[in-house]
Structures are given as structure tokens and as C-alpha cells.
Enzyme design. Structure first.
Site, PDB file in Angstrom:
ATOM      1  N   ALA A  19       0.987  -0.954  -0.444  1.00 20.65           N
ATOM      2  CA  ALA A  19      -0.295   0.276   0.074  1.00 20.65           C
ATOM      3  C   ALA A  19       0.917   1.055   0.046  1.00 20.65           C
ATOM      4  O   ALA A  19       0.312   2.750  -0.558  1.00 20.65           O
ATOM      5  CB  ALA A  19      -1.195   0.125   1.562  1.00 20.65           C
ATOM      6  N   GLU A  39      10.608   3.546   5.395  1.00 26.06           N
ATOM      7  CA  GLU A  39      10.055   1.737   5.371  1.00 26.06           C
ATOM      8  C   GLU A  39      11.589   1.243   6.616  1.00 26.06           C
ATOM      9  O   GLU A  39      12.339   1.837   6.593  1.00 26.06           O
ATOM     10  CB  GLU A  39      10.525   1.925   3.929  1.00 26.06           C
ATOM     11  CG  GLU A  39      10.929   0.104   3.719  1.00 26.06           C
ATOM     12  CD  GLU A  39       9.969  -1.090   4.253  1.00 26.06           C
ATOM     13  OE1 GLU A  39      10.482  -2.209   5.199  1.00 26.06           O
ATOM     14  OE2 GLU A  39       9.285  -0.662   4.203  1.00 26.06           O
ATOM     15  N   ALA A  40      10.734   0.427   6.961  1.00 28.90           N
ATOM     16  CA  ALA A  40      11.864   0.183   8.423  1.00 28.90           C
ATOM     17  C   ALA A  40      13.074  -1.120   7.792  1.00 28.90           C
ATOM     18  O   ALA A  40      14.120  -1.383   7.850  1.00 28.90           O
ATOM     19  CB  ALA A  40      11.537  -0.879   9.355  1.00 28.90           C
ATOM     20  N   GLY A 100       5.196  -6.903   1.045  1.00 30.94           N
ATOM     21  CA  GLY A 100       4.588  -8.564   0.582  1.00 30.94           C
ATOM     22  C   GLY A 100       5.147  -8.802  -0.892  1.00 30.94           C
ATOM     23  O   GLY A 100       5.513  -9.606  -0.486  1.00 30.94           O
ATOM     24  N   ASN A 104       6.018 -12.342  -1.575  1.00 33.59           N
ATOM     25  CA  ASN A 104       5.217 -12.888  -1.385  1.00 33.59           C
ATOM     26  C   ASN A 104       4.925 -14.455  -2.873  1.00 33.59           C
ATOM     27  O   ASN A 104       5.804 -14.731  -3.711  1.00 33.59           O
ATOM     28  CB  ASN A 104       4.033 -12.542  -1.179  1.00 33.59           C
ATOM     29  CG  ASN A 104       3.293 -11.958  -2.608  1.00 33.59           C
ATOM     30  OD1 ASN A 104       4.101 -11.921  -3.763  1.00 33.59           O
ATOM     31  ND2 ASN A 104       2.645 -11.302  -3.202  1.00 33.59           N
ATOM     32  N   TRP A 506      -0.062 -15.966   4.723  1.00 33.92           N
ATOM     33  CA  TRP A 506       0.970 -15.284   5.163  1.00 33.92           C
ATOM     34  C   TRP A 506       0.104 -14.167   4.826  1.00 33.92           C
ATOM     35  O   TRP A 506       0.349 -12.885   4.267  1.00 33.92           O
ATOM     36  CB  TRP A 506       1.662 -15.444   4.813  1.00 33.92           C
ATOM     37  CG  TRP A 506       2.716 -16.215   5.480  1.00 33.92           C
ATOM     38  CD1 TRP A 506       3.771 -16.096   6.208  1.00 33.92           C
ATOM     39  CD2 TRP A 506       3.121 -17.567   5.160  1.00 33.92           C
ATOM     40  NE1 TRP A 506       4.510 -17.206   7.024  1.00 33.92           N
ATOM     41  CE2 TRP A 506       4.221 -18.289   5.618  1.00 33.92           C
ATOM     42  CE3 TRP A 506       2.753 -18.432   3.613  1.00 33.92           C
ATOM     43  CZ2 TRP A 506       4.730 -19.135   5.858  1.00 33.92           C
ATOM     44  CZ3 TRP A 506       3.184 -19.765   4.056  1.00 33.92           C
ATOM     45  CH2 TRP A 506       4.158 -20.215   5.048  1.00 33.92           C
ATOM     46  N   HIS A 507      -1.777 -14.245   4.885  1.00 30.89           N
ATOM     47  CA  HIS A 507      -2.293 -13.193   5.247  1.00 30.89           C
ATOM     48  C   HIS A 507      -3.425 -12.609   5.486  1.00 30.89           C
ATOM     49  O   HIS A 507      -4.361 -12.439   6.044  1.00 30.89           O
ATOM     50  CB  HIS A 507      -2.996 -13.505   3.947  1.00 30.89           C
ATOM     51  CG  HIS A 507      -3.246 -14.659   3.066  1.00 30.89           C
ATOM     52  ND1 HIS A 507      -4.219 -15.311   1.771  1.00 30.89           N
ATOM     53  CD2 HIS A 507      -2.172 -14.180   2.587  1.00 30.89           C
ATOM     54  CE1 HIS A 507      -3.043 -15.704   1.031  1.00 30.89           C
ATOM     55  NE2 HIS A 507      -1.968 -15.152   0.911  1.00 30.89           N
ATOM     56  N   ALA A 541      -4.211  -3.626   4.705  1.00 31.30           N
ATOM     57  CA  ALA A 541      -4.314  -4.873   4.966  1.00 31.30           C
ATOM     58  C   ALA A 541      -5.360  -4.501   6.176  1.00 31.30           C
ATOM     59  O   ALA A 541      -6.272  -5.631   6.395  1.00 31.30           O
ATOM     60  CB  ALA A 541      -3.971  -6.278   4.385  1.00 31.30           C
ATOM     61  N   THR A 552      -4.688 -11.781  -0.755  1.00 30.46           N
ATOM     62  CA  THR A 552      -4.499 -10.670  -0.014  1.00 30.46           C
ATOM     63  C   THR A 552      -3.694  -8.719  -0.436  1.00 30.46           C
ATOM     64  O   THR A 552      -3.957  -8.246  -0.612  1.00 30.46           O
ATOM     65  CB  THR A 552      -4.492 -10.473   1.438  1.00 30.46           C
ATOM     66  OG1 THR A 552      -2.894 -10.953   1.917  1.00 30.46           O
ATOM     67  CG2 THR A 552      -5.503 -10.989   2.111  1.00 30.46           C
TER      68      THR A 552
END
Length: 571
Positions: A19, A39-40, A100, A104, A506-507, A541, A552
Site C-alpha cells: 500500500a 520503510e524499516a 509483501g 510473497n 501469510w495473509h 490490509a 490479500t
């Protein structure tokens, strides 16, 4: 030491995942809007420099600790109200620009129209299928279809790989399905129907994965003077003043700094966004008190409504001629959508995949998978901070199968998978079928290495040579090893096995869910604005009030496109 920045930007976006990258790109289309994206993880800027992320075989990336959060664990199964302390297992979540979408399984599907009409029927204006459908089309550049179902000019490439990646195992499973009257659908993202289909994936013309970082944060977007991307930077707290979010405390290399902004958007994902809220004093007041955090804004729904797709699988041992040849390629060519028929459950509420290889190495090439999950799950868990270490990893409890409908349907799917995999027509490509999944030992070899290739190569030769004696070895290689025929012969034992060994896909979703006025457990309104606070939004999400019948990632990108448009329209 914390220092304040002299300039206030329009937006600070916390989290550069599926996102966050979309929001950063879309909002900065207006040159007058200044955005900082935090962003980490690292910035994997170019696919040419990160072949493991760009690989069409996603198993190389999603178990690589280089790209995931360290120390994140979750409790998956639910053992009842009197259960002992639940056992936590490692739960991988992305920590890299692109989130992700960078690691993913590359699946790119939308879910069912009723998923979004359900949101509308919950009182969320603007979230019907009719309202969401244009944004699914806006995001995509479909490389195969040119019809009213699809977009052709969006930044996110979607395709199907075709028969080039089908193996004899793939063809045998499809033949069994056809013999049983199961239709082969032309398009997973077309009309919502039951049947088998080629998996839609986010790959480009070069058969490379395309994350949202690569699709949306192109070199041209990165060159915009009104966009700043800061990687290796975490947001520890949201700064509030007089009921309004005015910035975040960002930490990089041990030094913290206040990033001031007119609007703060949390896009850190369903497991991080609620944690950031709670650490900032926003959430269930009693729990915050237990953690020694001053409750600045009581929102009891923060961290609640945690959802996942409960999963299980069986493992066929493939005969040599049935295995994927050459270098690892996309390994989930076929999906199968079906209905449980359970009263009250929607059509197409179950999903199954025929997987051609279990890992990149030689042993993984010997193993296939029939992997399945509850596509429309009803169980709910929760995420809380650890009172002993509020700044550490949160306590994640999915409580999978706590709703008996999920347990019944997953056990039914197990029986269906065993029936398909043990059909006599599959004997020519499969020499044994086992219950179980990847063990922790197996995960140690998930990252490609010369040493791993040698060890697994020797092991693969041994497994082929010993024939059925491998059943003495598999209990040490597969987690939750069992005999699937024994399980399907006793429904009570099958349900007990499923309840204990259930996995996820992993959703994670739902922990900052949207809701209408008057819904006390809703964290945000239909625009993603956190209730009772100005200038604070969530977009990831975690907003989902119910989980869609989909991987997702694509629904999350759709939501970001839609919310970005709403912000641009309100400017």
C-alpha cells in the site's frame, strides 16, 4: 536525542509495502504535495540487482531472513477456551521496500464480488464491488486479456505463465479434475465461478516478479522533488497534539527524529500498524495501562479482528519423470476454486493449489504439494503488545479454527485433496502421498547455497534409492507427518490433526478495521481515517473488515489506489 525538523510535509507514510508504495507514487503525482515514505527495511531498487527477489520462483525470497522481520512469532491454532499457553511459531513478514509484494507467492487475484458487497452491507459506503472494480482495473496491466474484466495500462503487470511450466504432475491432476466434471476456467480474475484455472501472477514480460516498489516507484517517480524515500527507518510513535496527528518519531541507526506532517498514514501492515498505534497511546486503554503506556485515545478495536486463511496440505512424492526440470521456476501453476456447501458460506469459499515443487533444491524438486485453505474464514484472533517489552515484537494470536465452520471446511478439503492425489490416474506420476509440511530443518535450506545444494543433492539420491523406505525418513523431514489415508478413515482424528497443525497463508488482515458510525470496535471510518483523531489514517490490509477470497496483495493495492484518489479529491 530527538530533534524536530524545520519543515512540515503534507504526508508521512509509515511503511513502504504494497500500500505505501502505491500511496507515495499516486499522491506525488501532484507536484505541490510533499511526501516522505518511511520503510524499516532496505531499498531493493532495481530487479537487476536482486535476482532472488525478481526470480519467478518465490520460494527463494519468502524464507530469506534478509527480507523479513527478525523475532516475529505467532500462535496459529486455537485449542478452546481452556487451552494451555499456545505455542508460537515463526511468522514471516516482509521488511523490504515493496513489502509483501517483494517476497510473497506472486499470486495476483482479486477475490469475489460478494467480498466487497459484504463491506458495503456492513455500512461502508463506497466499498461495494461496483465501487472497487474500477480500481482493480486501474492498477493492472494485464498481459493476456483485453476485455471488460481487465485493465491494460496500469503499472502492475499481471499474467499467466501457460503450459510452459506445467509438469506431468500438473497434467495428471488436471486430468483427474476433468474426469470428475470440474471445469477449467479461462481466467481466474474473470467471472466468479468454480473450477480449475491458471494462477494469475504479478510477473512482467521477462517472467520476473514485479513488486509495488518496482511497479510504482519507478526511476521517474523517485526523481520527483516532492518525494523522499527513507529506508532502514522505523516509526516508533505517532506524535499527537490537540487530537491531531502532526508527525511521527522516526528512528534510523539508533538516532530518532520527529518528522512533521499534516497527515500521517500508517501502511505498515496488519501486524505493525496496530502495534504502532498502541505504542502511541491509541488503542484499548486497559491493555495500554498494562504495558505502562498512557492511553491518549481509547479505541478498543485496535489489534482485534485479526484474520488469516487457515491452511493445510499433503505432500506427493513425485516420480523422476514428473518433476519440474531445469532451474526453479514458478511452482504454483494451477488453482482450484470450489464451494464447501456448508450452510451460510458463500460460493467459492475454498481454494486449492497443485504445487509442482516444494523448494529450490534437489529434495524440493522431488516433492509436490496439494495445498488448500479456507478462502472465506470466520475465525478471529487478536494482536497485543507484550507488557514486558512493548517496543518488541507483538503477541500475535490468530486463533485459527476457533469458528467451527473453518475447522469443518478445512477437514473436508483435506479429504478432497487426498481423494484427488490418490486417484489411480495419478499413480504414474506419484509414488506416495503424505500428510505434513516443511519442517524447521527444511526451512534452514530455504536460502540457496552451494553447501545446501550438495547436501540436498545427496539426500535426493538417497530418497530415490530407498524407495518406500523413505517413509522411515519422512517423519524427520516433514513437520506434522502422518498417513493421510489413516486420517481420512477417522473423522475425529482428522479434525484433531487439522486443529493442531493448521497453518496460514501469510495473509494477516483486519486489525484496524473500517466500520460505520456507531460501530465501537471500528478503528477507522470508510476513508481509513482513525476515529476521533484528525490527520491520522490507515491504509493497508489491516483495514479489511472481513477477509476476501483472495491472496490479500491485490486487494491491498486496490485499496491504496482508491484511498489515494480520495485524498487527491479532498486536497
Amino acid at each position: 536525542m530527538t530533534a524536530a525538523e524545520p519543515d512540515r510535509v503534507d504526508y508521512v507514510i509509515v511503511g513502504g509495502g504494497s500500500a505505501g508504495c502505491v500511496l507515495a507514487a499516486r499522491l506525488t503525482e501532484d507536484p505541490a504535495v510533499r511526501v516522505i515514505l518511511l520503510e524499516a527495511g532496505m531499498d531493493a531498487a532495481r530487479p537487476e540487482d536482486f535476482p532472488d527477489l525478481a526470480s519467478p520462483y518465490p520460494g527463494i525470497a519468502y524464507c530469506n531472513p534478509r527480507y523479513t522481520w527478525d523475532g516475529l512469532k505467532a500462535s496459529l491454532p486455537y485449542g478452546g477456551s481452556n487451552r494451555p499457553e499456545s505455542k508460537s511459531t515463526r511468522y514471516e513478514q516482509a521488511r523490504v521496500l515493496g513489502g509483501g509484494s517483494a517476497i510473497n507467492g506472486i499470486g495476483a487475484n482479486r477475490g469475489a464480488p460478494f467480498d466487497y458487497d459484504e463491506w458495503r452491507d456492513m455500512g461502508l459506503e463506497g466499498w461495494s464491488w461496483q465501487a472497487c472494480f474500477p480500481y482493480f482495473k486501474k492498477l493492472e496491466r494485464d498481459l493476456d486479456f483485453d476485455n471488460h474484466f481487465h485493465g491494460r495500462s496500469g503499472p502492475f503487470p499481471i499474467r499467466r505463465r501457460g503450459e510452459e511450466i506445467w509438469t506431468p504432475f500438473t497434467r495428471a491432476m488436471l486430468a483427474v479434475c476433468k474426469a470428475r466434471g470440474i471445469a477449467f476456467l479461462p481466467d481466474q480474475n474473470g467471472a466468479w465461478e468454480e473450477g480449475t484455472f491458471e494462477m494469475a501472477v504479478n510477473m512482467d514480460e521477462q517472467r520476473r516478479r514485479v513488486s509495488t516498489a518496482w511497479a510504482y516507484l519507478t526511476p521517474q517517480v523517485r526523481a520527483r522533488p516532492n518525494l523522499e524515500i527513507r529506508t532502514h527507518t522505523t516509526a516508533s510513535r505517532i506524535v499527537l497534539a490537540d487530537g491531531k496527528a502532526v508527525g511521527v518519531i522516526a528512528v534510523r541507526g539508533g538516532a530518532s527524529q520527529i518528522v512533521q506532517a499534516n497527515r500521517v498514514v500508517l501502511s505498515a501492515g496488519a501486524l505493525s500498524s496496530p502495534a504502532v498505534l498502541m505504542r502511541s497511546g491509541i488503542g484499548p486503554a486497559p491493555h495500554l495501562g498494562d504495558c505502562g503506556i498512557e492511553a491518549l485515545h481509547h479505541l478498543p478495536g485496535v489489534g482485534q479482528n485479526l484474520m488469516e486463511h487457515p491452511s493445510a496440505g499433503i505432500v506427493p512424492f513425485l516420480r523422476p519423470a514428473a518433476r519440474q526440470r531445469g532451474v526453479p521456476d514458478y511452482h504454483i501453476p494451477i488453482g482450484y476454486r470450489f464451494s464447501s456447501g456448508l450452510e451460510g458460506c458463500p460460493p467459492g469459499d475454498m481454494h486449492m493449489n497443485f504445487v509442482t515443487r516444494a523448494a529450490w533444491h534437489a529434495v524440493g524438486r522431488q516433492l509436490g504439494s496439494v495445498f488448500f485453505w479456507v478462502n472465506k474464514s470466520y475465525s478471529r484472533g487478536q494482536l497485543l503488545l507484550d507488557p514486558a517489552s512493548p517496543d518488541g515484537p507483538p503477541r500475535i494470536d490468530f486463533r485459527m479454527l476457533s469458528d467451527r465452520r473453518d475447522l469443518v471446511r478445512l477437514a473436508d478439503a483435506f479429504e478432497r485433496a487426498v481423494s484427488l492425489a490418490l486417484d489411480p490416474a495419478v499413480n504414474s506420476v506419484v509414488s506416495g502421498v503424505y500428510a505434513g509440511g516443511m519442517s524447521e530443518i527444511g526451512k534452514r535450506f530455504s536460502k540457496p547455497s552451494a553447501r545446501g545444494a550438495v547436501i540436498t543433492g545427496i539426500g535426493a539420491v538417497g530418497l530415490d534409492l530407498i524407495g518406500r523406505l523413505r517413509e522411515k525418513v519422512f517423519p524427520h523431514m516433514l513437520s506434522n507427518y502422518d498417513d493421510p489415508l489413516r486420517l481420512v478413515g477417522n473423522r475425529g482424528e482428522l479434525e484433531a490433526y487439522i486443529a493442531e497443525t493448521v497453518g496460514g497463508v501469510w495473509h494477516p488482515s483486519g486489525t484496524c478495521r473500517m466500520g460505520p458510525d456507531g460501530d465501537r470496535m471500528a478503528v477507522t471510518d470508510a476513508t481509513g481515517q482513525v476515529r476521533g483523531l484528525q490527520g491520522l489514517f490507515v491504509c493497508d490490509a489491516s483495514l479489511m473488515p472481513t477477509i476476501p477470497c483472495a491472496n490479500t496483495n491485490l486487494p491491498t493495492i486496490m485499496m491504496a489506489e482508491k484511498i489515494a484518489d480520495a485524498h487527491k479529491g479532498a486536497a
